[in-house]
Design a protein around this motif. Structure first.
Motif, PDB file in Angstrom:
ATOM      1  N   PRO A   1     121.637  32.990  16.814  1.00 32.28           N
ATOM      2  CA  PRO A   1     122.018  34.317  16.810  1.00 32.28           C
ATOM      3  C   PRO A   1     120.952  35.285  17.653  1.00 32.28           C
ATOM      4  N   SER A   2     121.559  36.462  17.946  1.00 30.60           N
ATOM      5  CA  SER A   2     121.000  37.364  18.652  1.00 30.60           C
ATOM      6  C   SER A   2     119.504  37.665  18.319  1.00 30.60           C
ATOM      7  N   HIS A   3     118.753  37.842  19.049  1.00 34.92           N
ATOM      8  CA  HIS A   3     116.938  37.929  18.709  1.00 34.92           C
ATOM      9  C   HIS A   3     116.358  38.494  19.949  1.00 34.92           C
ATOM     10  N   TRP A   4     115.021  39.107  19.648  1.00 30.42           N
ATOM     11  CA  TRP A   4     114.139  39.490  20.636  1.00 30.42           C
ATOM     12  C   TRP A   4     113.203  38.094  20.808  1.00 30.42           C
ATOM     13  N   MET A   5     113.100  37.904  22.046  1.00 32.57           N
ATOM     14  CA  MET A   5     112.434  36.629  22.134  1.00 32.57           C
ATOM     15  C   MET A   5     110.788  37.551  22.628  1.00 32.57           C
ATOM     16  N   THR A   6     109.605  36.818  21.940  1.00 30.80           N
ATOM     17  CA  THR A   6     108.456  37.176  22.380  1.00 30.80           C
ATOM     18  C   THR A   6     107.698  36.209  23.515  1.00 30.80           C
ATOM     19  N   TYR A   7     107.163  36.826  24.572  1.00 30.72           N
ATOM     20  CA  TYR A   7     106.519  35.795  25.900  1.00 30.72           C
ATOM     21  C   TYR A   7     105.155  36.034  25.435  1.00 30.72           C
ATOM     22  N   PHE A   8     104.332  34.979  25.839  1.00 31.95           N
ATOM     23  CA  PHE A   8     102.648  35.163  25.929  1.00 31.95           C
ATOM     24  C   PHE A   8     102.431  34.638  27.320  1.00 31.95           C
ATOM     25  N   SER A   9     101.607  35.394  27.856  1.00 30.57           N
ATOM     26  CA  SER A   9     100.977  34.853  29.192  1.00 30.57           C
ATOM     27  C   SER A   9      99.786  33.700  28.813  1.00 30.57           C
ATOM     28  N   VAL A  10     100.142  32.502  29.905  1.00 34.15           N
ATOM     29  CA  VAL A  10      99.167  31.330  29.538  1.00 34.15           C
ATOM     30  C   VAL A  10      98.768  31.323  30.997  1.00 34.15           C
TER      31      VAL A  10
END
Length: 266
Positions: A203-212
C-alpha cells in the motif's frame, strides 16, 4: 552536527515515531543499531518514549494502541509534517480529499497533533509545535535524513499535498518518475510510485530513511539482531542504500548518502 533548534517550517517533515508491538524490545533494537538512548515514558503520555542521539531528540517509540472499537494500527514508522495550525491543516486535508484518522488533540503543552491518510492511502501525522519542535538532530548517522512518499498514484498524491500541506511536487532532472517535494524553494522530501522491490500489493506509505556510516555493516547488524532485508544494499544516485524490516515488522531504509538530506535547519 546538524542540529535543529528553531521550529520547522510548515510542510516540512519534522518528526518520526514507531508504533511497536513490544516497546522495550524496539527500544533495545534501535539502541544497538543506531546508538539511541530512550526509556518507556510516563503513563500520562501512554508510555511514549522520546529517543535521543547525542542528547537530542531523534525519534519516538510507543506501544500499538487504538481507540475502543478500532483496529490496532500496524507496526510502522510514521512521518509527521509540521503545521502552524493543526486545526486549519485538518480542514485543508479534508477539503483536499484526505481521510482524518485522528482529529487534532493537545499532547500536554508540547504540541498539538493529528493523523490522516492521503487519497492514495498513505498515512502521515501533523505536528503543531508548542514546547517540542520535533527532531533536534538530522542528517547524521543514526538520525533521520529523508522522508519519501511511495504511492500508487503520484498524480493524485501531488494534487493533494500542495493544497493540504503546502508540499509542492517537482520533477528532478535525470530521475525519471521521481519527484521532489518542496516547501518554497527548499526540497524537504521525495515522491515516487511504489518500487517493485517492495512487492506487489504494497500500500501507499511514507518511507523513513536513516543516515548511516556504512550501509553494509548496518544491514549485517540488523540481520544478526533479528531483522530482515527487503532490498539488499545497492548503489544509486544519492549513495548506497538498503530497505530493511526490523524484528517486529516495521520497514525503513538506511542510506550512506551525504547528499540525500532533509534540510539541516527549518
Amino acid at each position: 552536527m546538524p542540529v535543529v533548534t528553531d521550529p520547522y517550517k510548515p510542510g516540512t517533515p519534522c518528526w518520526i515515531d514507531l508504533m511497536a508491538s513490544d516497546q522495550q524490545a524496539a527500544l533495545d533494537f534501535y539502541r544497538d543499531l543506531f546508538g539511541w538512548q530512550g526509556e518507556i515514558g510516563p503513563a500520562e503520555y501512554g508510555g511514549y518514549a522520546v529517543c535521543t542521539l547525542n542528547d537530542r531528540p531523534v525519534a519516538g517509540i510507543m506501544t500499538q494502541s487504538a481507540p475502543e472499537g478500532q483496529p490496532v494500527p500496524p507496526v510502522a514508522w510514521t512521518t509527521y509534517i509540521a503545521s502552524d495550525d493543526a486545526d486549519q491543516t485538518n480542514r485543508s486535508i479534508a477539503e483536499a480529499g484526505g481521510t482524518i484518522l485522528y482529529e487534532p488533540m493537545d499532547i500536554g503543552t508540547i504540541g498539538r497533533m493529528m493523523v490522516a491518510a492521503d487519497p492514495t492511502g498513505a498515512v502521515f501525522g501533523v505536528w503543531q509545535a508548542m514546547d517540542f519542535i520535533g527532531a533536534g538532530v538530522v542528517n547524521e548517522p543514526g538520525a533521520l535524513v529523508w522522508n519519501e512518499l511511495n504511492t500508487t498514484d503520484t498524480d493524485a498524491a501531488g494534487r493533494f499535498y500542495q493544497p493540504a500541506l503546502g508540499l509542492r511536487p517537482a520533477t528532478i532532472q535525470g530521475m525519471d518518475g521521481y519527484f521532489s517535494l518542496n516547501v518554497g524553494d527548499r526540497t524537504v522530501g521525495g515522491m515516487q510510485k511504489i518500487p517493485g522491490y517492495l512487492g506487489a500489493g504494497t500500500p501507499s506509505h511514507w518511507m523513513t530513511y536513516f543516515s548511516v556510516d556504512d550501509t553494509d555493516s548496518v544491514v549485517d547488524a540488523l540481520v544478526k539482531a533479528g531483522g530482515a532485508v527487503i532490498q539488499p544494499p545497492f548503489d544509486m544516485q544519492s549513495g548506497r542504500m538498503a530497505v530493511v524490516r526490523d524484528p517486529q515488522g516495521a520497514v525503513f531504509s538506511v542510506i550512506q548518502a551525504p547528499e540525500a538530506q532533509m534540510p539541516d535547519s527549518p
